[in-house]
Motif scaffolding. Structure first.
Motif, PDB file in Angstrom:
ATOM      1  N   ASP A 170       0.945  -1.329  -0.052  1.00  0.00           N
ATOM      2  CA  ASP A 170      -0.120  -0.097   0.127  1.00  0.00           C
ATOM      3  C   ASP A 170       0.912   1.067  -0.040  1.00  0.00           C
ATOM      4  O   ASP A 170       0.225   2.211  -0.656  1.00  0.00           O
ATOM      5  CB  ASP A 170      -0.962  -0.059   1.378  1.00  0.00           C
ATOM      6  N   MET A 171       2.273   1.192   0.723  1.00  0.00           N
ATOM      7  CA  MET A 171       3.046   2.452   0.775  1.00  0.00           C
ATOM      8  C   MET A 171       3.916   2.377  -0.370  1.00  0.00           C
ATOM      9  O   MET A 171       4.685   3.578  -0.231  1.00  0.00           O
ATOM     10  CB  MET A 171       3.603   2.430   2.217  1.00  0.00           C
ATOM     11  N   GLY A 172       3.783   1.618  -1.393  1.00  0.00           N
ATOM     12  CA  GLY A 172       4.711   1.687  -2.337  1.00  0.00           C
ATOM     13  C   GLY A 172       6.211   1.204  -2.128  1.00  0.00           C
ATOM     14  O   GLY A 172       7.128   1.647  -2.878  1.00  0.00           O
ATOM     15  N   TYR A 173       6.289   0.272  -1.424  1.00  0.00           N
ATOM     16  CA  TYR A 173       7.793  -0.216  -0.876  1.00  0.00           C
ATOM     17  C   TYR A 173       8.416  -1.073  -2.045  1.00  0.00           C
ATOM     18  O   TYR A 173       9.600  -0.837  -2.252  1.00  0.00           O
ATOM     19  CB  TYR A 173       7.839  -1.091   0.417  1.00  0.00           C
ATOM     20  N   PHE A 174       7.495  -1.431  -2.865  1.00  0.00           N
ATOM     21  CA  PHE A 174       7.863  -2.409  -3.911  1.00  0.00           C
ATOM     22  C   PHE A 174       7.861  -1.600  -5.479  1.00  0.00           C
ATOM     23  O   PHE A 174       8.579  -2.267  -6.478  1.00  0.00           O
ATOM     24  CB  PHE A 174       6.918  -3.587  -4.143  1.00  0.00           C
ATOM     25  N   THR A 175       7.515  -0.497  -5.342  1.00  0.00           N
ATOM     26  CA  THR A 175       7.654   0.386  -6.484  1.00  0.00           C
ATOM     27  C   THR A 175       9.045   0.742  -6.984  1.00  0.00           C
ATOM     28  O   THR A 175       9.846   0.827  -5.933  1.00  0.00           O
ATOM     29  CB  THR A 175       6.751   1.484  -6.498  1.00  0.00           C
ATOM     30  N   VAL A 176       9.220   0.958  -8.000  1.00  0.00           N
ATOM     31  CA  VAL A 176      10.468   1.476  -8.473  1.00  0.00           C
ATOM     32  C   VAL A 176      10.490   3.026  -9.201  1.00  0.00           C
ATOM     33  O   VAL A 176       9.666   2.933 -10.220  1.00  0.00           O
ATOM     34  CB  VAL A 176      11.340   0.651  -9.548  1.00  0.00           C
ATOM     35  N   PRO A 177      10.642   4.308  -8.579  1.00  0.00           N
ATOM     36  CA  PRO A 177      11.403   4.033  -7.527  1.00  0.00           C
ATOM     37  C   PRO A 177      10.484   3.916  -6.082  1.00  0.00           C
ATOM     38  O   PRO A 177       9.351   4.113  -6.444  1.00  0.00           O
ATOM     39  CB  PRO A 177      12.092   5.411  -7.524  1.00  0.00           C
ATOM     40  N   ARG A 178      11.146   3.493  -4.967  1.00  0.00           N
ATOM     41  CA  ARG A 178      10.332   3.287  -3.901  1.00  0.00           C
ATOM     42  C   ARG A 178       9.509   4.383  -3.229  1.00  0.00           C
ATOM     43  O   ARG A 178      10.278   5.627  -3.114  1.00  0.00           O
ATOM     44  CB  ARG A 178      11.067   2.640  -2.675  1.00  0.00           C
ATOM     45  N   GLY A 179       8.312   4.288  -3.026  1.00  0.00           N
ATOM     46  CA  GLY A 179       7.515   5.202  -2.451  1.00  0.00           C
ATOM     47  C   GLY A 179       7.567   5.326  -1.019  1.00  0.00           C
ATOM     48  O   GLY A 179       7.206   6.298  -0.210  1.00  0.00           O
ATOM     49  N   ALA A 180       8.261   4.440  -0.335  1.00  0.00           N
ATOM     50  CA  ALA A 180       8.488   4.317   0.987  1.00  0.00           C
ATOM     51  C   ALA A 180       9.617   3.394   1.370  1.00  0.00           C
ATOM     52  O   ALA A 180       9.945   2.622   0.601  1.00  0.00           O
ATOM     53  CB  ALA A 180       6.901   3.786   1.701  1.00  0.00           C
ATOM     54  N   THR A 181      10.369   3.969   2.330  1.00  0.00           N
ATOM     55  CA  THR A 181      11.398   3.091   3.013  1.00  0.00           C
ATOM     56  C   THR A 181      10.962   2.170   4.040  1.00  0.00           C
ATOM     57  O   THR A 181      10.082   2.065   4.371  1.00  0.00           O
ATOM     58  CB  THR A 181      12.576   4.128   3.381  1.00  0.00           C
ATOM     59  N   ALA A 182      12.061   1.038   4.259  1.00  0.00           N
ATOM     60  CA  ALA A 182      11.626   0.271   5.152  1.00  0.00           C
ATOM     61  C   ALA A 182      11.303   0.596   6.738  1.00  0.00           C
ATOM     62  O   ALA A 182      10.552   0.179   7.215  1.00  0.00           O
ATOM     63  CB  ALA A 182      12.730  -0.742   5.433  1.00  0.00           C
ATOM     64  N   SER A 183      12.108   1.881   6.868  1.00  0.00           N
ATOM     65  CA  SER A 183      11.793   2.619   7.995  1.00  0.00           C
ATOM     66  C   SER A 183      10.278   3.136   8.193  1.00  0.00           C
ATOM     67  O   SER A 183       9.569   3.178   9.230  1.00  0.00           O
ATOM     68  CB  SER A 183      12.674   3.585   8.147  1.00  0.00           C
ATOM     69  N   ASP A 184       9.825   3.769   7.044  1.00  0.00           N
ATOM     70  CA  ASP A 184       8.497   4.174   6.751  1.00  0.00           C
ATOM     71  C   ASP A 184       7.628   3.156   7.077  1.00  0.00           C
ATOM     72  O   ASP A 184       6.439   3.612   7.849  1.00  0.00           O
ATOM     73  CB  ASP A 184       8.405   4.948   5.515  1.00  0.00           C
ATOM     74  N   VAL A 185       7.776   2.061   6.515  1.00  0.00           N
ATOM     75  CA  VAL A 185       6.596   1.109   6.899  1.00  0.00           C
ATOM     76  C   VAL A 185       6.742   0.393   8.092  1.00  0.00           C
ATOM     77  O   VAL A 185       5.718   0.147   8.631  1.00  0.00           O
ATOM     78  CB  VAL A 185       6.875  -0.276   5.768  1.00  0.00           C
ATOM     79  N   ALA A 186       7.823   0.369   8.818  1.00  0.00           N
ATOM     80  CA  ALA A 186       8.054  -0.155  10.130  1.00  0.00           C
ATOM     81  C   ALA A 186       7.227   0.708  10.980  1.00  0.00           C
ATOM     82  O   ALA A 186       6.734   0.576  11.917  1.00  0.00           O
ATOM     83  CB  ALA A 186       9.515  -0.302  10.370  1.00  0.00           C
ATOM     84  N   ASP A 187       7.526   2.083  10.716  1.00  0.00           N
ATOM     85  CA  ASP A 187       6.889   3.036  11.824  1.00  0.00           C
ATOM     86  C   ASP A 187       5.470   2.851  11.569  1.00  0.00           C
ATOM     87  O   ASP A 187       4.513   3.326  12.358  1.00  0.00           O
ATOM     88  CB  ASP A 187       7.292   4.515  11.268  1.00  0.00           C
ATOM     89  N   GLU A 188       4.883   2.789  10.382  1.00  0.00           N
ATOM     90  CA  GLU A 188       3.163   2.639  10.135  1.00  0.00           C
ATOM     91  C   GLU A 188       2.732   1.519  10.977  1.00  0.00           C
ATOM     92  O   GLU A 188       1.661   1.617  11.439  1.00  0.00           O
ATOM     93  CB  GLU A 188       3.049   2.703   8.530  1.00  0.00           C
ATOM     94  N   LEU A 189       3.579   0.417  10.784  1.00  0.00           N
ATOM     95  CA  LEU A 189       3.123  -0.659  11.447  1.00  0.00           C
ATOM     96  C   LEU A 189       3.555  -0.755  13.172  1.00  0.00           C
ATOM     97  O   LEU A 189       2.883  -1.479  13.737  1.00  0.00           O
ATOM     98  CB  LEU A 189       3.985  -2.044  11.091  1.00  0.00           C
ATOM     99  N   GLY A 190       4.298   0.436  13.536  1.00  0.00           N
ATOM    100  CA  GLY A 190       4.574   0.385  14.822  1.00  0.00           C
ATOM    101  C   GLY A 190       5.717  -0.720  15.231  1.00  0.00           C
ATOM    102  O   GLY A 190       5.383  -0.976  16.649  1.00  0.00           O
TER     103      GLY A 190
END
Length: 213
Positions: A170-190
């Protein structure tokens, strides 16, 4: 004997059950096992969530929740409690829906399970139509290749791993270029970045193994 079993996924909005209210208030996602109904009207709930004192405090303050127990396991909390408020899934269960997993995100629910045959499916859909905020998301045949005993065993992915995969998608982590970093997704998940990457790795492994069987 009915030979066809169907995997079904419902989206629920507007439910005022304690878990939906708590996730709406705190933004913390919750993954729940199907509730067990007691003869006295209470529901036995067992669920997990990223470690959050805010979620625990919100649940503890809800007068409909009794005997709340939280076990902290690293960056994740596991809960058990009684709830006086029935979940929307019971209307579907009474019509023949066999719930396998429930997830709560910002007040919305996702119910995954199975029904045996199209006649039962019609009854479940009628019940869904009479229950406020319940919408059918998808349905597909559940065959022997799915493995296990239910719809959530179609892939060897845990609810936490699925949440990580969905958030990354959903946050675009798999897109090229990436829409979110691993840290961004981790923060979203808490959760921590390392925990997210580990769940992502294990989830991808489970998806690939299921697809290539």
């Amino acid at each position: 004997m009915i030979e066809e079993c169907l995997a079904v996924e419902f989206r629920v909005t507007g439910d005022d059950c304690p878990l939906a209210v708590a996730t709406r208030a705190t933004g913390v996602p919750v993954d729940c096992e199907p509730p067990q109904h007691r003869d006295d009207g209470n529901e036995l709930l067992r669920f997990g969530a990223p470690h959050s004192d805010a979620l625990a405090e919100t649940l503890d303050a809800d007068e409909r929740i009794r005997y709340l127990h939280r076990a902290v396991d690293g960056d994740r909390d596991e809960y058990r409690c009684l709830s006086k408020h029935p979940c929307a899934v019971h209307e579907l269960t009474n019509a023949g829906f066999m719930a396998e997993s429930l997830s709560y995100r910002d007040g919305e629910e996702r119910h995954v399970g199975a029904v045996v045959g199209h006649d039962v499916l019609r009854g479940v859909l009628e019940a869904a139509g009479e229950t406020v905020g319940v919408r059918l998301e998808r349905v597909y045949p559940l065959g022997p290749e799915s493995g296990g005993s239910g719809a959530t065993r179609r892939w060897d992915v845990t609810p936490a791993q699925e949440a990580a995969l969905r958030a990354a998608l959903d946050m675009g982590y798999f897109t090229v270029p990436r829409g979110a970093t691993a840290s961004d997704v981790a923060d979203e998940l808490g959760i921590s970045k390392s925990a997210f990457l580990e769940r992502l790795r294990r989830g991808q492994d489970g998806l690939l193994r299921g697809a290539l069987r």
